[in-house]
Design an enzyme around this catalytic site. Structure first.
Site, PDB file in Angstrom:
ATOM      1  N   GLY A   1      13.062   5.187  33.660  1.00 29.57           N
ATOM      2  CA  GLY A   1      11.706   4.570  34.317  1.00 29.57           C
ATOM      3  C   GLY A   1      11.210   4.244  33.147  1.00 29.57           C
ATOM      4  N   CYS A   2      10.128   3.809  33.025  1.00 23.32           N
ATOM      5  CA  CYS A   2       9.016   2.921  32.136  1.00 23.32           C
ATOM      6  C   CYS A   2       8.260   4.392  31.433  1.00 23.32           C
ATOM      7  CB  CYS A   2       8.231   1.977  32.923  1.00 23.32           C
ATOM      8  SG  CYS A   2       7.883   1.488  34.240  1.00 23.32           S
ATOM      9  N   TYR A   3       7.332   4.604  32.969  1.00 25.16           N
ATOM     10  CA  TYR A   3       7.080   5.885  32.560  1.00 25.16           C
ATOM     11  C   TYR A   3       7.890   6.934  31.570  1.00 25.16           C
ATOM     12  CZ  TYR A   3       2.292   3.839  34.929  1.00 25.16           C
ATOM     13  OH  TYR A   3       1.611   2.865  35.309  1.00 25.16           O
ATOM     14  N   THR A   4       8.335   7.082  32.287  1.00 25.37           N
ATOM     15  CA  THR A   4       9.234   7.887  31.418  1.00 25.37           C
ATOM     16  C   THR A   4       9.557   8.166  30.277  1.00 25.37           C
ATOM     17  OG1 THR A   4      11.230   7.572  32.906  1.00 25.37           O
ATOM     18  CG2 THR A   4       9.521   8.739  33.971  1.00 25.37           C
TER      19      THR A   4
END
Length: 342
Positions: A146-149
């Site tokens: 994921g992007c935040y991750t």
């Protein structure tokens, strides 16, 4: 010789970025665009700025002659779609969350569905290239992070690996552009709702939390729990995270810089910025770079870490292509040698 790739979900923002990058990749031919709702529609009708003269089709995946299939589809879709027979025919890179978490119970808790494909779940390789490069090279199914991750894990990984922080003290404050919410029409994402406004969401419940915790736990070699709070900000793209952690010992900035250099000096897409140069989203916009820097607050004995990525590139499509490059033994930065246009 070029490899043949297909994309399911090319109509979304991440899917369109994937098309844009692959069209400029010298070793790839886009052979298939899959859709159940846009069959017969030319891709240029959907995105007139994209020079891809190819129509959407809805074929049985077993009929496709592809080397690789990208899935940029909603959560739950690929978990029901994929099977061992398909993976014997082609490699898969899944941009959804369906194969990112190893514990099936996490899907029930955070995504509210029972995972139907638990054997494949255990065999999938997490596609964070800077951490799992050798595993990705041998993988047939890669779960694109994921992007935040991506931004959070890369920014904090060396600190967890070296165990120099109090793991229970970690707080991540994250801010993302509106494209991270996807292309589907939603009232809360309309211009008048997001313009001149910043809002928090997903407090103590955001789905990327277990993903961050899982891989930082692997780094720490113990189960960790942290606080993650995302915010939506009025810009199209980009993620900036500010993370805070208590230091376990009296360390100077150069000590921590040496640690980050140890882990990231040979990575093509991680830029540890010079002292006093703090990451900004405009410096990574439309690129596959992750910019990282930090400061030590001697007064509070905390380290403050900043990280910035483009949520659609390093946080989605660019990282997917980086994974593809590793899986097919291309240069890791093939097709990704572009930087922010300020």
């Amino acid at each position: 010789m070029k490899i043949k790739v297909g994309i399911l979900g090319a109509s979304g923002y991440a899917g369109n970025e994937l098309v844009r990058i692959l069209l400029n990749h010298p070793k790839v031919e886009i052979s298939y665009l899959g859709s159940s709702s846009s069959v017969g529609q030319n891709y240029q009708d959907l995105y007139p700025n994209t020079p891809l003269n190819l129509c959407f089709e809805n074929k049985n995946l077993d009929e496709l002659e592809l080397d690789l299939l990208f899935l940029a589809t909603p959560h739950e879709f690929s978990a029901k779609l994929l099977n061992e027979n398909l993976l014997k025919k082609m490699k898969i890179i899944d941009l959804s969350a369906d194969f990112r978490l190893k514990n099936p119970k996490d899907y029930e808790l955070w995504y509210k569905f029972t995972h139907p494909n638990q054997e494949l779940l255990q065999n999938a390789v997490y596609g964070l290239c800077e951490l799992y490069k050798e595993e990705i090279k041998k993988a047939s199914l890669v779960a694109n992070p994921g992007c935040y991750t991506t931004c959070s894990i890369l920014s904090l990984y060396p600190l967890f690996k070296e165990k120099i922080i109090d793991f229970n003290s970690v707080i991540i404050d994250a801010k993302s552009g509106v494209s991270g919410a996807g292309r589907s029409a939603k009232v809360e994402n309309l211009f008048c709702e997001v313009n001149e406004n910043i809002k928090a969401y997903g407090l103590a419940s955001h789905r990327h939390t277990p993903e961050i915790e899982e891989h930082l736990s692997y780094a720490a070699k113990e189960k960790i729990t942290l606080q993650f709070t995302p915010h939506l900000v009025p810009m199209q793209r980009g993620i900036l995270i500010s993370a805070y952690a208590n230091l376990k010992e009296d360390l100077q900035e150069q000590d921590i810089r040496d640690i980050y250099t140890k882990y990231y000096q040979n990575n093509k897409f991680i830029r540890l910025l010079p002292p006093q140069s703090l990451p900004q989203t405009r410096w990574v916009k439309s690129s596959n770079f992750a910019d990282i820097n930090f400061s030590v607050d001697q007064r509070t004995k905390r380290v403050i870490v900043l990280g910035a990525i483009d949520n659609l590139i390093k946080g989605a499509a660019g990282q997917a292509v980086q994974n593809m490059n590793l899986m097919f033994d291309f240069d890791e930065d093939e097709g990704l040698k572009f930087f922010a246009n300020l």
